[in-house]
Design a protein around this motif. Structure first.
Motif, mmCIF file in Angstrom:
data_model
loop_
_atom_site.group_PDB
_atom_site.id
_atom_site.type_symbol
_atom_site.label_atom_id
_atom_site.label_comp_id
_atom_site.label_asym_id
_atom_site.label_seq_id
_atom_site.Cartn_x
_atom_site.Cartn_y
_atom_site.Cartn_z
ATOM 1 N N ARG A 139 -2.731 16.761 12.299
ATOM 2 C CA ARG A 139 -1.350 16.419 11.956
ATOM 3 C C ARG A 139 -0.774 17.372 10.906
ATOM 4 O O ARG A 139 0.412 17.261 10.564
ATOM 5 N N ILE A 169 -3.004 10.803 18.828
ATOM 6 C CA ILE A 169 -1.676 10.847 18.204
ATOM 7 C C ILE A 169 -0.777 9.937 19.041
ATOM 8 O O ILE A 169 -0.291 10.331 20.109
ATOM 9 N N PRO A 170 -0.549 8.696 18.602
ATOM 10 C CA PRO A 170 0.166 7.738 19.453
ATOM 11 C C PRO A 170 1.581 8.173 19.820
ATOM 12 O O PRO A 170 2.034 7.944 20.938
ATOM 13 N N ASP A 171 2.289 8.787 18.883
ATOM 14 C CA ASP A 171 3.668 9.172 19.133
ATOM 15 C C ASP A 171 3.711 10.478 19.922
ATOM 16 O O ASP A 171 3.245 11.522 19.452
ATOM 17 N N HIS A 172 4.288 10.412 21.111
ATOM 18 C CA HIS A 172 4.299 11.597 21.979
ATOM 19 C C HIS A 172 5.088 12.747 21.367
ATOM 20 O O HIS A 172 4.699 13.919 21.486
ATOM 21 N N HIS A 173 6.187 12.452 20.702
ATOM 22 C CA HIS A 173 6.996 13.513 20.098
ATOM 23 C C HIS A 173 6.216 14.221 18.997
ATOM 24 O O HIS A 173 6.302 15.454 18.856
ATOM 25 N N GLU A 174 5.450 13.462 18.223
ATOM 26 C CA GLU A 174 4.631 14.088 17.184
ATOM 27 C C GLU A 174 3.556 14.967 17.801
ATOM 28 O O GLU A 174 3.297 16.085 17.334
ATOM 29 N N ARG A 222 -1.620 8.587 28.489
ATOM 30 C CA ARG A 222 -0.221 8.938 28.701
ATOM 31 C C ARG A 222 0.091 9.137 30.185
ATOM 32 O O ARG A 222 -0.795 9.486 30.980
ATOM 33 N N GLN A 226 3.975 13.327 30.608
ATOM 34 C CA GLN A 226 3.884 13.633 29.178
ATOM 35 C C GLN A 226 2.805 14.677 28.906
ATOM 36 O O GLN A 226 2.955 15.497 27.990
#
Length: 270
Positions: A139, A169-174, A222, A226
Protein backbone atom coordinates in the motif's frame (compact mmCIF):
# COMPACT_ATOMS: atom_id res chain seq x y z
CA UNK A 1 19.82 -5.73 1.60
CA UNK A 2 20.51 -8.70 3.85
CA UNK A 3 21.29 -6.34 6.69
CA UNK A 4 17.74 -4.94 6.47
CA UNK A 5 16.15 -8.31 7.28
CA UNK A 6 15.46 -8.75 11.02
CA UNK A 7 16.87 -11.75 12.80
CA UNK A 8 14.57 -14.74 13.14
CA UNK A 9 14.21 -14.29 16.89
CA UNK A 10 13.32 -10.63 16.41
CA UNK A 11 10.32 -11.40 14.21
CA UNK A 12 9.16 -14.64 15.83
CA UNK A 13 7.54 -12.72 18.68
CA UNK A 14 5.38 -10.94 16.09
CA UNK A 15 3.94 -14.18 14.69
CA UNK A 16 0.53 -15.16 16.06
CA UNK A 17 0.23 -18.92 15.53
CA UNK A 18 -3.33 -19.05 16.88
CA UNK A 19 -4.86 -17.12 13.96
CA UNK A 20 -4.97 -18.55 10.41
CA UNK A 21 -2.45 -16.92 8.14
CA UNK A 22 -2.83 -16.79 4.36
CA UNK A 23 0.83 -17.39 3.50
CA UNK A 24 1.03 -20.39 5.85
CA UNK A 25 -2.25 -21.84 4.55
CA UNK A 26 -1.03 -21.42 0.98
CA UNK A 27 2.18 -23.19 2.00
CA UNK A 28 0.07 -26.03 3.46
CA UNK A 29 -1.93 -26.40 0.23
CA UNK A 30 1.29 -26.49 -1.79
CA UNK A 31 2.66 -29.31 0.37
CA UNK A 32 5.10 -27.21 2.38
CA UNK A 33 6.01 -27.46 6.07
CA UNK A 34 5.73 -23.88 7.31
CA UNK A 35 2.29 -23.85 8.93
CA UNK A 36 0.63 -24.36 12.32
CA UNK A 37 -2.49 -26.12 13.62
CA UNK A 38 -4.70 -23.08 13.03
CA UNK A 39 -3.52 -22.88 9.43
CA UNK A 40 -4.11 -26.57 8.77
CA UNK A 41 -7.58 -26.35 10.30
CA UNK A 42 -8.49 -23.32 8.19
CA UNK A 43 -7.02 -24.93 5.09
CA UNK A 44 -8.95 -28.15 5.68
CA UNK A 45 -12.18 -26.22 6.29
CA UNK A 46 -11.66 -24.32 3.04
CA UNK A 47 -11.00 -27.58 1.23
CA UNK A 48 -14.20 -29.16 2.55
CA UNK A 49 -16.21 -26.47 0.78
CA UNK A 50 -13.89 -26.12 -2.23
CA UNK A 51 -12.03 -29.43 -2.72
CA UNK A 52 -10.08 -28.08 -5.67
CA UNK A 53 -8.10 -25.47 -3.76
CA UNK A 54 -4.85 -27.43 -4.01
CA UNK A 55 -5.30 -27.60 -7.79
CA UNK A 56 -5.86 -23.85 -7.81
CA UNK A 57 -2.72 -23.22 -5.73
CA UNK A 58 -0.60 -25.32 -8.09
CA UNK A 59 -2.15 -23.66 -11.15
CA UNK A 60 -1.31 -20.21 -9.81
CA UNK A 61 2.24 -21.25 -9.03
CA UNK A 62 2.61 -22.79 -12.47
CA UNK A 63 1.49 -19.57 -14.14
CA UNK A 64 4.04 -17.62 -12.12
CA UNK A 65 6.89 -19.87 -13.26
CA UNK A 66 5.81 -19.86 -16.92
CA UNK A 67 5.39 -16.09 -16.98
CA UNK A 68 8.86 -15.57 -15.52
CA UNK A 69 10.33 -17.95 -18.09
CA UNK A 70 8.60 -15.95 -20.82
CA UNK A 71 9.84 -12.64 -19.42
CA UNK A 72 13.39 -13.91 -19.14
CA UNK A 73 13.77 -16.06 -22.25
CA UNK A 74 11.55 -14.17 -24.72
CA UNK A 75 11.08 -10.61 -23.46
CA UNK A 76 14.70 -10.23 -22.33
CA UNK A 77 13.84 -9.01 -18.83
CA UNK A 78 16.73 -9.21 -16.37
CA UNK A 79 15.18 -7.37 -13.39
CA UNK A 80 12.17 -8.43 -11.33
CA UNK A 81 10.10 -6.81 -8.59
CA UNK A 82 7.97 -9.46 -6.87
CA UNK A 83 5.41 -7.71 -4.65
CA UNK A 84 3.75 -9.74 -1.90
CA UNK A 85 5.96 -12.73 -2.45
CA UNK A 86 4.78 -14.83 0.52
CA UNK A 87 6.66 -17.83 1.86
CA UNK A 88 9.43 -19.42 -0.20
CA UNK A 89 8.47 -22.62 -2.02
CA UNK A 90 9.83 -24.38 -5.08
CA UNK A 91 10.51 -22.26 -8.17
CA UNK A 92 10.77 -18.88 -6.52
CA UNK A 93 11.11 -15.96 -8.92
CA UNK A 94 14.88 -15.65 -8.67
CA UNK A 95 15.36 -19.38 -9.13
CA UNK A 96 13.31 -19.49 -12.34
CA UNK A 97 14.86 -16.34 -13.78
CA UNK A 98 18.46 -17.13 -12.87
CA UNK A 99 18.30 -20.62 -14.37
CA UNK A 100 17.83 -18.89 -17.72
CA UNK A 101 19.81 -15.71 -17.10
CA UNK A 102 22.15 -15.99 -14.09
CA UNK A 103 22.70 -12.22 -14.11
CA UNK A 104 19.04 -11.53 -13.27
CA UNK A 105 18.39 -9.24 -10.31
CA UNK A 106 15.31 -9.89 -8.16
CA UNK A 107 13.73 -7.86 -5.36
CA UNK A 108 11.08 -9.47 -3.17
CA UNK A 109 8.60 -7.29 -1.27
CA UNK A 110 6.46 -8.33 1.68
CA UNK A 111 5.34 -6.92 5.01
CA UNK A 112 4.74 -10.00 7.06
CA UNK A 113 6.65 -11.28 10.09
CA UNK A 114 6.59 -14.91 9.00
CA UNK A 115 7.96 -14.07 5.58
CA UNK A 116 10.62 -11.95 7.28
CA UNK A 117 11.59 -14.97 9.35
CA UNK A 118 12.20 -16.92 6.13
CA UNK A 119 13.74 -14.05 4.18
CA UNK A 120 17.26 -15.41 4.37
CA UNK A 121 16.09 -18.42 2.37
CA UNK A 122 15.18 -15.98 -0.39
CA UNK A 123 18.38 -13.96 -0.17
CA UNK A 124 20.43 -16.35 -2.25
CA UNK A 125 21.58 -15.63 -5.74
CA UNK A 126 23.90 -16.66 -8.48
CA UNK A 127 27.25 -14.83 -8.25
CA UNK A 128 26.37 -12.98 -11.44
CA UNK A 129 22.99 -11.70 -10.24
CA UNK A 130 21.40 -10.36 -7.09
CA UNK A 131 18.47 -11.16 -4.83
CA UNK A 132 17.18 -8.74 -2.20
CA UNK A 133 14.25 -8.48 0.19
CA UNK A 134 12.26 -5.37 1.14
CA UNK A 135 10.15 -5.18 4.30
CA UNK A 136 7.46 -2.86 2.95
CA UNK A 137 3.69 -2.68 2.57
CA UNK A 138 2.41 -2.80 -1.00
CA UNK A 139 0.00 0.00 0.00
CA UNK A 140 3.08 2.23 0.10
CA UNK A 141 4.37 1.98 -3.48
CA UNK A 142 6.67 4.98 -3.13
CA UNK A 143 8.64 3.19 -0.40
CA UNK A 144 8.68 0.02 -2.49
CA UNK A 145 10.13 1.93 -5.44
CA UNK A 146 12.71 3.78 -3.36
CA UNK A 147 13.96 0.59 -1.74
CA UNK A 148 13.88 -1.41 -4.98
CA UNK A 149 16.07 1.21 -6.64
CA UNK A 150 18.90 0.13 -4.34
CA UNK A 151 19.09 -3.17 -6.26
CA UNK A 152 17.32 -2.53 -9.58
CA UNK A 153 17.97 0.06 -12.28
CA UNK A 154 14.49 1.50 -12.74
CA UNK A 155 15.60 3.22 -15.95
CA UNK A 156 15.76 -0.23 -17.55
CA UNK A 157 12.82 -2.66 -18.05
CA UNK A 158 11.56 -4.50 -14.98
CA UNK A 159 9.19 -7.44 -14.60
CA UNK A 160 6.61 -6.43 -11.98
CA UNK A 161 4.93 -9.44 -10.36
CA UNK A 162 1.73 -9.73 -8.35
CA UNK A 163 0.93 -13.40 -7.75
CA UNK A 164 -2.27 -13.91 -5.75
CA UNK A 165 -1.60 -10.67 -3.89
CA UNK A 166 -4.05 -7.95 -4.85
CA UNK A 167 -7.06 -9.80 -3.43
CA UNK A 168 -5.76 -8.63 -0.05
CA UNK A 169 -6.60 -5.04 -1.08
CA UNK A 170 -10.41 -5.00 -0.73
CA UNK A 171 -10.96 -1.69 -2.51
CA UNK A 172 -10.57 -2.20 -6.25
CA UNK A 173 -9.71 1.45 -6.92
CA UNK A 174 -6.91 1.32 -4.37
CA UNK A 175 -5.57 -1.91 -5.86
CA UNK A 176 -5.59 -0.39 -9.36
CA UNK A 177 -3.85 2.73 -8.06
CA UNK A 178 -1.05 0.63 -6.55
CA UNK A 179 -0.43 -1.20 -9.82
CA UNK A 180 -0.60 2.03 -11.81
CA UNK A 181 1.83 3.88 -9.49
CA UNK A 182 4.40 1.11 -9.76
CA UNK A 183 4.06 0.66 -13.52
CA UNK A 184 4.22 4.42 -14.11
CA UNK A 185 7.62 4.51 -12.38
CA UNK A 186 9.07 1.70 -14.50
CA UNK A 187 10.79 2.08 -17.85
CA UNK A 188 9.20 1.46 -21.22
CA UNK A 189 9.46 -2.24 -22.04
CA UNK A 190 8.67 -3.25 -18.47
CA UNK A 191 6.09 -6.01 -18.03
CA UNK A 192 3.35 -6.81 -15.53
CA UNK A 193 2.78 -10.47 -14.60
CA UNK A 194 -0.36 -10.76 -12.51
CA UNK A 195 -2.69 -13.52 -11.44
CA UNK A 196 -5.48 -13.32 -8.87
CA UNK A 197 -8.67 -15.03 -7.77
CA UNK A 198 -12.00 -14.42 -9.50
CA UNK A 199 -15.59 -14.89 -8.38
CA UNK A 200 -16.39 -17.26 -11.26
CA UNK A 201 -16.89 -20.47 -9.23
CA UNK A 202 -19.55 -20.67 -6.52
CA UNK A 203 -17.79 -23.27 -4.34
CA UNK A 204 -14.71 -21.04 -4.18
CA UNK A 205 -16.89 -18.04 -3.30
CA UNK A 206 -18.47 -19.90 -0.39
CA UNK A 207 -15.12 -21.17 0.87
CA UNK A 208 -13.60 -17.71 0.66
CA UNK A 209 -16.51 -16.13 2.54
CA UNK A 210 -16.05 -18.61 5.40
CA UNK A 211 -12.30 -18.03 5.41
CA UNK A 212 -12.77 -14.26 5.56
CA UNK A 213 -14.89 -14.74 8.69
CA UNK A 214 -12.17 -16.78 10.43
CA UNK A 215 -10.17 -13.82 11.71
CA UNK A 216 -7.51 -14.13 9.01
CA UNK A 217 -6.71 -11.22 6.70
CA UNK A 218 -9.55 -11.26 4.12
CA UNK A 219 -9.01 -11.97 0.46
CA UNK A 220 -11.40 -10.61 -2.19
CA UNK A 221 -12.40 -12.66 -5.23
CA UNK A 222 -13.02 -10.16 -8.05
CA UNK A 223 -14.96 -10.26 -11.32
CA UNK A 224 -12.75 -11.06 -14.30
CA UNK A 225 -13.38 -7.54 -15.64
CA UNK A 226 -11.71 -6.05 -12.57
CA UNK A 227 -8.65 -8.27 -13.04
CA UNK A 228 -8.48 -7.07 -16.66
CA UNK A 229 -8.52 -3.45 -15.46
CA UNK A 230 -5.11 -3.90 -13.83
CA UNK A 231 -3.68 -4.11 -17.37
CA UNK A 232 -5.18 -0.84 -18.63
CA UNK A 233 -2.66 0.96 -20.81
CA UNK A 234 -0.49 -2.11 -21.34
CA UNK A 235 -0.01 -4.25 -24.45
CA UNK A 236 -1.32 -7.72 -23.64
CA UNK A 237 0.93 -10.66 -24.42
CA UNK A 238 -0.85 -13.56 -26.11
CA UNK A 239 -3.11 -15.27 -25.10
CA UNK A 240 -4.25 -12.33 -22.96
CA UNK A 241 -6.16 -12.73 -19.69
CA UNK A 242 -7.17 -16.37 -19.24
CA UNK A 243 -7.51 -18.94 -16.45
CA UNK A 244 -3.99 -19.67 -15.23
CA UNK A 245 -3.65 -23.19 -16.72
CA UNK A 246 -4.41 -21.79 -20.20
CA UNK A 247 -1.66 -19.18 -20.24
CA UNK A 248 1.03 -20.72 -22.50
CA UNK A 249 0.56 -24.20 -21.01
CA UNK A 250 3.38 -26.70 -21.14
CA UNK A 251 0.87 -29.55 -20.94
CA UNK A 252 -2.82 -29.89 -21.71
CA UNK A 253 -4.93 -28.28 -18.95
CA UNK A 254 -7.13 -30.73 -17.08
CA UNK A 255 -10.28 -28.66 -17.58
CA UNK A 256 -11.12 -28.93 -13.88
CA UNK A 257 -13.04 -25.72 -13.02
CA UNK A 258 -11.16 -25.52 -9.72
CA UNK A 259 -7.98 -24.74 -11.65
CA UNK A 260 -9.71 -21.89 -13.45
CA UNK A 261 -10.61 -19.63 -10.53
CA UNK A 262 -7.36 -17.67 -10.78
CA UNK A 263 -6.91 -15.67 -13.98
CA UNK A 264 -3.53 -14.48 -15.16
CA UNK A 265 -1.92 -12.39 -17.88
CA UNK A 266 1.24 -10.58 -18.86
CA UNK A 267 1.22 -7.04 -20.24
CA UNK A 268 3.97 -4.87 -21.68
CA UNK A 269 4.41 -1.16 -21.01
CA UNK A 270 4.76 0.63 -24.37
Amino acid sequence: MADDVPAEGEVSSRIDTSVPHSARIWNYWLGGKDYYDADRAAGDAYQEVFPGIELLARASRGFLARSIRYLTAEAGIRQFLDVGTGLPTANNTHQVAQRIAPESRVVYVDHDPLVLAHARALLTSTPEGATAYIDADLRDPDTVLAEAARTLDLDRPVGLIFSGTLGHIPDHHEARAIVRRLMDALASGSHLSLNDGTDTYEAANRAQASYNDSGAIPYVLRPVEQIAAFFDGLEMVEPGLVPCPYWRPEQEPSGDPAEEVNYGAVGRKP
